[in-house]
Scaffold this motif. Structure first.
Motif, PDB file in Angstrom:
ATOM      1  N   TYR A  60      87.984  77.161  15.415  1.00  0.00           N
ATOM      2  CA  TYR A  60      86.551  76.911  15.271  1.00  0.00           C
ATOM      3  C   TYR A  60      85.812  77.271  16.557  1.00  0.00           C
ATOM      4  O   TYR A  60      84.583  77.297  16.581  1.00  0.00           O
ATOM      5  CB  TYR A  60      86.286  75.446  14.901  1.00  0.00           C
ATOM      6  CG  TYR A  60      86.975  74.437  15.794  1.00  0.00           C
ATOM      7  CD1 TYR A  60      86.433  74.095  17.025  1.00  0.00           C
ATOM      8  CD2 TYR A  60      88.177  73.843  15.409  1.00  0.00           C
ATOM      9  CE1 TYR A  60      87.066  73.185  17.849  1.00  0.00           C
ATOM     10  CE2 TYR A  60      88.815  72.921  16.228  1.00  0.00           C
ATOM     11  CZ  TYR A  60      88.256  72.593  17.443  1.00  0.00           C
ATOM     12  OH  TYR A  60      88.886  71.709  18.261  1.00  0.00           O
ATOM     13  N   LEU A  61      86.584  77.558  17.619  1.00  0.00           N
ATOM     14  CA  LEU A  61      85.949  77.985  18.868  1.00  0.00           C
ATOM     15  C   LEU A  61      85.682  79.474  18.812  1.00  0.00           C
ATOM     16  O   LEU A  61      86.347  80.209  18.089  1.00  0.00           O
ATOM     17  CB  LEU A  61      86.866  77.703  20.057  1.00  0.00           C
ATOM     18  CG  LEU A  61      87.234  76.255  20.339  1.00  0.00           C
ATOM     19  CD1 LEU A  61      88.181  76.199  21.523  1.00  0.00           C
ATOM     20  CD2 LEU A  61      85.986  75.440  20.622  1.00  0.00           C
ATOM     21  N   PHE A 103      82.785  67.105   7.352  1.00  0.00           N
ATOM     22  CA  PHE A 103      82.067  66.126   8.153  1.00  0.00           C
ATOM     23  C   PHE A 103      80.557  66.263   7.955  1.00  0.00           C
ATOM     24  O   PHE A 103      79.854  65.303   7.659  1.00  0.00           O
ATOM     25  CB  PHE A 103      82.449  66.320   9.630  1.00  0.00           C
ATOM     26  CG  PHE A 103      81.738  65.393  10.587  1.00  0.00           C
ATOM     27  CD1 PHE A 103      82.140  64.073  10.716  1.00  0.00           C
ATOM     28  CD2 PHE A 103      80.689  65.847  11.372  1.00  0.00           C
ATOM     29  CE1 PHE A 103      81.501  63.221  11.608  1.00  0.00           C
ATOM     30  CE2 PHE A 103      80.056  65.004  12.265  1.00  0.00           C
ATOM     31  CZ  PHE A 103      80.460  63.685  12.382  1.00  0.00           C
ATOM     32  N   ILE A 104      80.075  67.488   8.077  1.00  0.00           N
ATOM     33  CA  ILE A 104      78.645  67.753   7.971  1.00  0.00           C
ATOM     34  C   ILE A 104      78.134  67.399   6.568  1.00  0.00           C
ATOM     35  O   ILE A 104      77.096  66.744   6.415  1.00  0.00           O
ATOM     36  CB  ILE A 104      78.359  69.261   8.266  1.00  0.00           C
ATOM     37  CG1 ILE A 104      78.918  69.672   9.619  1.00  0.00           C
ATOM     38  CG2 ILE A 104      76.869  69.562   8.159  1.00  0.00           C
ATOM     39  CD1 ILE A 104      78.245  69.075  10.803  1.00  0.00           C
ATOM     40  N   THR A 105      78.891  67.831   5.548  1.00  0.00           N
ATOM     41  CA  THR A 105      78.467  67.598   4.174  1.00  0.00           C
ATOM     42  C   THR A 105      78.395  66.105   3.872  1.00  0.00           C
ATOM     43  O   THR A 105      77.409  65.617   3.310  1.00  0.00           O
ATOM     44  CB  THR A 105      79.465  68.257   3.197  1.00  0.00           C
ATOM     45  OG1 THR A 105      79.762  69.552   3.683  1.00  0.00           O
ATOM     46  CG2 THR A 105      78.896  68.329   1.794  1.00  0.00           C
ATOM     47  N   LEU A 106      79.444  65.392   4.279  1.00  0.00           N
ATOM     48  CA  LEU A 106      79.501  63.959   4.013  1.00  0.00           C
ATOM     49  C   LEU A 106      78.327  63.239   4.679  1.00  0.00           C
ATOM     50  O   LEU A 106      77.679  62.379   4.077  1.00  0.00           O
ATOM     51  CB  LEU A 106      80.829  63.414   4.538  1.00  0.00           C
ATOM     52  CG  LEU A 106      81.449  62.259   3.762  1.00  0.00           C
ATOM     53  CD1 LEU A 106      81.576  62.609   2.295  1.00  0.00           C
ATOM     54  CD2 LEU A 106      82.825  61.929   4.329  1.00  0.00           C
ATOM     55  N   LEU A 107      78.041  63.632   5.907  1.00  0.00           N
ATOM     56  CA  LEU A 107      76.914  63.020   6.619  1.00  0.00           C
ATOM     57  C   LEU A 107      75.600  63.296   5.897  1.00  0.00           C
ATOM     58  O   LEU A 107      74.789  62.392   5.690  1.00  0.00           O
ATOM     59  CB  LEU A 107      76.819  63.557   8.047  1.00  0.00           C
ATOM     60  CG  LEU A 107      77.683  62.907   9.115  1.00  0.00           C
ATOM     61  CD1 LEU A 107      77.258  63.402  10.484  1.00  0.00           C
ATOM     62  CD2 LEU A 107      77.593  61.394   9.056  1.00  0.00           C
ATOM     63  N   GLY A 132      85.372  68.519  15.276  1.00  0.00           N
ATOM     64  CA  GLY A 132      84.844  67.613  14.267  1.00  0.00           C
ATOM     65  C   GLY A 132      83.427  67.989  13.871  1.00  0.00           C
ATOM     66  O   GLY A 132      83.079  68.058  12.696  1.00  0.00           O
ATOM     67  N   MET A 133      82.621  68.287  14.898  1.00  0.00           N
ATOM     68  CA  MET A 133      81.215  68.595  14.651  1.00  0.00           C
ATOM     69  C   MET A 133      81.038  69.882  13.858  1.00  0.00           C
ATOM     70  O   MET A 133      80.002  70.091  13.227  1.00  0.00           O
ATOM     71  CB  MET A 133      80.467  68.725  15.984  1.00  0.00           C
ATOM     72  CG  MET A 133      80.192  67.389  16.626  1.00  0.00           C
ATOM     73  SD  MET A 133      79.243  66.378  15.476  1.00  0.00           S
ATOM     74  CE  MET A 133      79.309  64.807  16.269  1.00  0.00           C
ATOM     75  N   ARG A 134      82.045  70.764  13.937  1.00  0.00           N
ATOM     76  CA  ARG A 134      81.915  72.027  13.214  1.00  0.00           C
ATOM     77  C   ARG A 134      82.652  71.982  11.878  1.00  0.00           C
ATOM     78  O   ARG A 134      82.783  72.990  11.204  1.00  0.00           O
ATOM     79  CB  ARG A 134      82.458  73.177  14.077  1.00  0.00           C
ATOM     80  CG  ARG A 134      81.546  73.436  15.238  1.00  0.00           C
ATOM     81  CD  ARG A 134      82.040  74.547  16.117  1.00  0.00           C
ATOM     82  NE  ARG A 134      81.222  74.609  17.327  1.00  0.00           N
ATOM     83  CZ  ARG A 134      81.438  75.446  18.315  1.00  0.00           C
ATOM     84  NH1 ARG A 134      82.448  76.299  18.249  1.00  0.00           N
ATOM     85  NH2 ARG A 134      80.665  75.433  19.376  1.00  0.00           N
ATOM     86  N   ASP A 135      83.132  70.793  11.532  1.00  0.00           N
ATOM     87  CA  ASP A 135      83.875  70.658  10.293  1.00  0.00           C
ATOM     88  C   ASP A 135      82.906  70.534   9.121  1.00  0.00           C
ATOM     89  O   ASP A 135      82.019  69.699   9.130  1.00  0.00           O
ATOM     90  CB  ASP A 135      84.756  69.408  10.385  1.00  0.00           C
ATOM     91  CG  ASP A 135      85.849  69.423   9.356  1.00  0.00           C
ATOM     92  OD1 ASP A 135      87.015  69.379   9.751  1.00  0.00           O
ATOM     93  OD2 ASP A 135      85.535  69.495   8.149  1.00  0.00           O
ATOM     94  N   LYS A 136      83.117  71.381   8.122  1.00  0.00           N
ATOM     95  CA  LYS A 136      82.177  71.403   6.980  1.00  0.00           C
ATOM     96  C   LYS A 136      82.185  70.083   6.223  1.00  0.00           C
ATOM     97  O   LYS A 136      81.142  69.609   5.791  1.00  0.00           O
ATOM     98  CB  LYS A 136      82.540  72.547   6.032  1.00  0.00           C
ATOM     99  CG  LYS A 136      82.173  73.909   6.596  1.00  0.00           C
ATOM    100  CD  LYS A 136      82.138  74.977   5.507  1.00  0.00           C
ATOM    101  CE  LYS A 136      81.846  76.341   6.087  1.00  0.00           C
ATOM    102  NZ  LYS A 136      82.968  76.880   6.876  1.00  0.00           N
ATOM    103  N   PHE A 193      89.995  61.248   7.448  1.00  0.00           N
ATOM    104  CA  PHE A 193      90.023  62.699   7.265  1.00  0.00           C
ATOM    105  C   PHE A 193      90.133  63.416   8.616  1.00  0.00           C
ATOM    106  O   PHE A 193      91.022  64.245   8.822  1.00  0.00           O
ATOM    107  CB  PHE A 193      88.750  63.136   6.540  1.00  0.00           C
ATOM    108  CG  PHE A 193      88.602  64.616   6.445  1.00  0.00           C
ATOM    109  CD1 PHE A 193      89.337  65.344   5.516  1.00  0.00           C
ATOM    110  CD2 PHE A 193      87.746  65.294   7.295  1.00  0.00           C
ATOM    111  CE1 PHE A 193      89.222  66.711   5.443  1.00  0.00           C
ATOM    112  CE2 PHE A 193      87.620  66.667   7.223  1.00  0.00           C
ATOM    113  CZ  PHE A 193      88.360  67.373   6.294  1.00  0.00           C
ATOM    114  N   LEU A 194      89.254  63.081   9.545  1.00  0.00           N
ATOM    115  CA  LEU A 194      89.255  63.779  10.837  1.00  0.00           C
ATOM    116  C   LEU A 194      90.473  63.388  11.674  1.00  0.00           C
ATOM    117  O   LEU A 194      91.051  64.224  12.359  1.00  0.00           O
ATOM    118  CB  LEU A 194      87.973  63.488  11.611  1.00  0.00           C
ATOM    119  CG  LEU A 194      86.702  64.089  11.019  1.00  0.00           C
ATOM    120  CD1 LEU A 194      85.495  63.627  11.805  1.00  0.00           C
ATOM    121  CD2 LEU A 194      86.783  65.605  11.017  1.00  0.00           C
TER     122      LEU A 194
END
Ligand SMILES: Nc1ncnc2c1ncn2[C@@H]1O[C@H](COP(=O)(O)OP(=O)(O)O)[C@@H](O)[C@H]1O
Ligand SMILES: [Mg+2]
Lengths: 326, 268
Positions: free
Chosen positions: A94-95, B21-25, B15-19, B69-70
């Motif tokens: 992801y980097l 994570f973003i979707t759930l938020l 984590g912040m770039r995890d799809k 999950f994370l």
């Protein structure tokens, strides 16, 4: 203190399921000098990757020990001096390429300026500059391999440990890697590289070790391999006299003469001036006969030599021979 | 220390770039702003209490899913996909790696909980404006509740790191982490039952087992301050401090064991 990598009785046994054990590395004793490019050759499954993973502290030896620049492998600090490229490198995908290099740089406690400078230089050198802001996820295998090379060079380590650096690269990539290794060599760095591809090894490496089934079978300098491998010389004549032809006959019964060469047919049909439409005659002589042949040729006015080339057993042949022993 | 923070930063970025994570938020935020006021207004008498209760439940449910999950994804996947290999080949000790992972993970969980809480407060404010409640809103209690929710979750995260530190498959850390959360939420109740007059009649092995579980698993009930937040009940700072020290000690022990295991782990 000129040893960059030293192993003493390094051994690794993988414990598999149902008590199945694999002796992947047996009693490896190796000394790689500073400033040396060492080729660690062996067929697939020989134990090359196992050795390298041991050196990088990813796995632990079953017995034996190793030292990097004199520092025991049990301490962490030797890793500061080393750069490692794995066989199938895999980075946080992801980097972006640039972020990975700056992560590596910061982990090696480099200054921000040095990271920026090194990262730009290496990304350009390895043709990744345009992709630097894209996530590694989208990189091709060759790009990841090249990024791997960038991440092991960024902190300018003294020792590079490269596992199959040429595999997975196209011909252009291989030439690039070869040139990078040659450049490192000119800067006095130590490069320890494993490979099962022998292309260019003669030009890159100072010394090679051949490992087969976990055992180191041979360690020799490329120069010695080349010298020892000489089987004879191929002589190419411009003109050759009947007398010379007969002389060849006396040296050896089994001298290899090219097809038109006949000592009985005197003057030889090959006693023809070289040049347009002319024939060159060639013959192969043994290494020990070179001197006597040359002194004969000098005396003989009707014979002139155009070229003398060594005929040798190449690295490839040696490698196959050793790999197929027992 | 620098290295631990570097690992933490990388983990946090992951984590912040995890799809997921973003979707759930994003979905939860919509819930807070639309669903919570809507449902709360249905209970005409206690919209504020209902909205606080509902919001806290959503926060704890969503952030639990995120944590598991994370936690499993970011740590187990490091081994599975060999992301950890180049890191360990650098001068990064195994303990720095584990601590960095934990810090990064805590950072993501913290951000998740913070974002969820911020948006839930919007929903709660909307709900309380619609109808007046008898008990006023206690923001301190709300913050205490989400803070301890966060602490409970990082205990769960430390457990996921522990299981990922030795497991070579995905399911063990996944189910074991869920197991820790569930057991951690019931041991207190079981213990209370055992100590009640009914409990003394239980067969001794099951008493012994329950007591062992009580001491091994984290007591997550102790970290549950939702009730106080919903009814704006006073909470004793001394009690909170005790609970916090318990949580920190628990995490230190779990991470210590993880380090001991991970030190011996071979990165094949
Ligand atoms: N994780 C492992 N478990 C069991 N055996 C292994 C493992 N990794 C490698 N081996 C075995 O060890 C031997 C050496 O492997 P390796 O070092 O990867 O060879 P190379 O890199 O020279 O191709 C092989 O026989 C291989 O099957
Ligand atoms: Mg290999």
């Amino acid at each position: 203190m000129n040893t960059a990598i030293k192993t003493e009785g390094l051994s690794k046994t993988y414990k598999g399921k149902k008590g199945k054990h694999v002796d992947a590395l047996k009693d490896l004793n190796l000394d790689v000098q500073k400033g040396e490019v060492f080729g660690f050759l062996g067929p697939n499954g020989a134990g090359k990757t196992t050795t390298i993973k041991l050196l990088m502290g990813l796995i632990y030896p079953t017995s034996g020990e190793f030292y990097i620049n004199g520092i025991a492998g049990t301490s962490l600090s030797y890793k500061k001096m080393a750069g490692y490229l794995s066989e199938n490198p895999s980075f946080y995908d992801y980097l972006t390429g640039e972020e990975l290099l700056s992560f590596v740089g910061r982990t090696f406690k480099m200054s921000a300026d040095a990271i920026l400078e090194g990262s730009d230089r290496l990304l350009k050198l390895l043709d990744l500059y345009d992709a630097r802001k894209r996530p590694i996820k989208g990189y091709s295998k060759g790009m990841v391999q090249r990024l791997g090379l960038a991440q092991c060079l960024i902190h300018d380590p003294d020792i590079l440990i490269l596992d199959e650096p040429m595999s997975g690269l196209d011909p252009i990539g291989r030439i690039l890697v070869r040139d990078i290794i040659l450049d490192l060599k000119s800067k006095g760095k130590c490069v320890f590289m494993s490979t099962h591809i022998l292309n260019d090894i003669e030009t890159i490496c100072d010394r090679v070790g051949i490992i087969v089934k976990g055992e180191l079978r041979l360690v020799e300098s490329i120069r010695d391999i080349m010298a020892k491998g000489i089987k004879g010389y191929l002589l190419t004549f411009n003109t050759i006299s009947g007398h010379m032809a007969n002389f060849f006959k006396t040296i050896s019964e089994d001298i290899e003469l090219t097809k038109d060469f006949s000592p009985d047919n005197s003057p030889s049909p090959l006693l023809v001036k070289g040049g347009k439409g002319g024939l060159f005659s060639t013959c192969i002589i043994k290494q020990e006969d070179l001197e006597s042949v040359l002194s004969e040729v000098i005396k003989d006015k009707e014979t002139s030599i155009q070229m003398i080339e060594p005929v040798r057993k190449g690295l490839e042949e040696l490698f196959t021979e050793i790999a197929n022993e027992d | 220390m620098v290295i631990i923070l570097e690992i933490a930063k990388i983990t946090f970025k992951g984590g912040m770039r995890d799809k997921v994570f973003i979707t759930l938020l994003a979905v939860s935020i919509l819930c807070f702003i639309i669903l919570v006021p809507a449902i709360s207004s249905l209970s005409m008498r206690q919209p504020r209490e209902v909205s606080v209760g509902l919001s806290l439940s959503i926060i704890s449910f969503v952030s639990l899913i995120l944590t598991i999950f994370l936690g499993v994804n970011l740590v187990y996947r490091d081994m599975e996909r060999r992301f950890a290999h180049p890191v360990i080949s650098m001068p990064v000790s195994r303990e720095a790696f584990i601590l960095g992972k934990f810090l990064g993970l805590s950072g993501i969980i913290g951000s998740g909980v913070a974002i969820l809480s911020a948006f839930s407060l919007i929903g709660i404010t909307i709900a309380s404006r619609l109808y007046q409640s008898s008990i006023p809103m206690s923001y301190e209690n709300f913050i205490a509740a989400v803070f301890f929710e966060f602490i409970a979750l990082i205990i769960v995260a430390s457990a996921s790191i522990l299981f990922s530190s030795f497991s070579t498959n995905l399911f063990l850390p996944l189910f074991a982490t869920v197991g820790v959360y569930i057991i951690g939420n019931v041991t207190q109740a079981v213990m209370d039952y055992i100590n009640s007059p009914h409990g003394t009649k239980l067969p001794s092995p099951s008493i012994y087992l329950s007591k062992t579980a009580y001491y091994i698993f984290p007591n997550l009930t102790a970290l549950d301050f939702k009730f106080n937040a919903i009814y704006s009940l006073p909470t004793s700072p001394a009690y909170m401090l005790t609970v916090l020290s318990y949580a920190i000690l628990y995490i230190i022990i779990v991470l210590g064991i993880s380090v001991l295991i991970f030190r011996r782990r071979e990165l094949l």
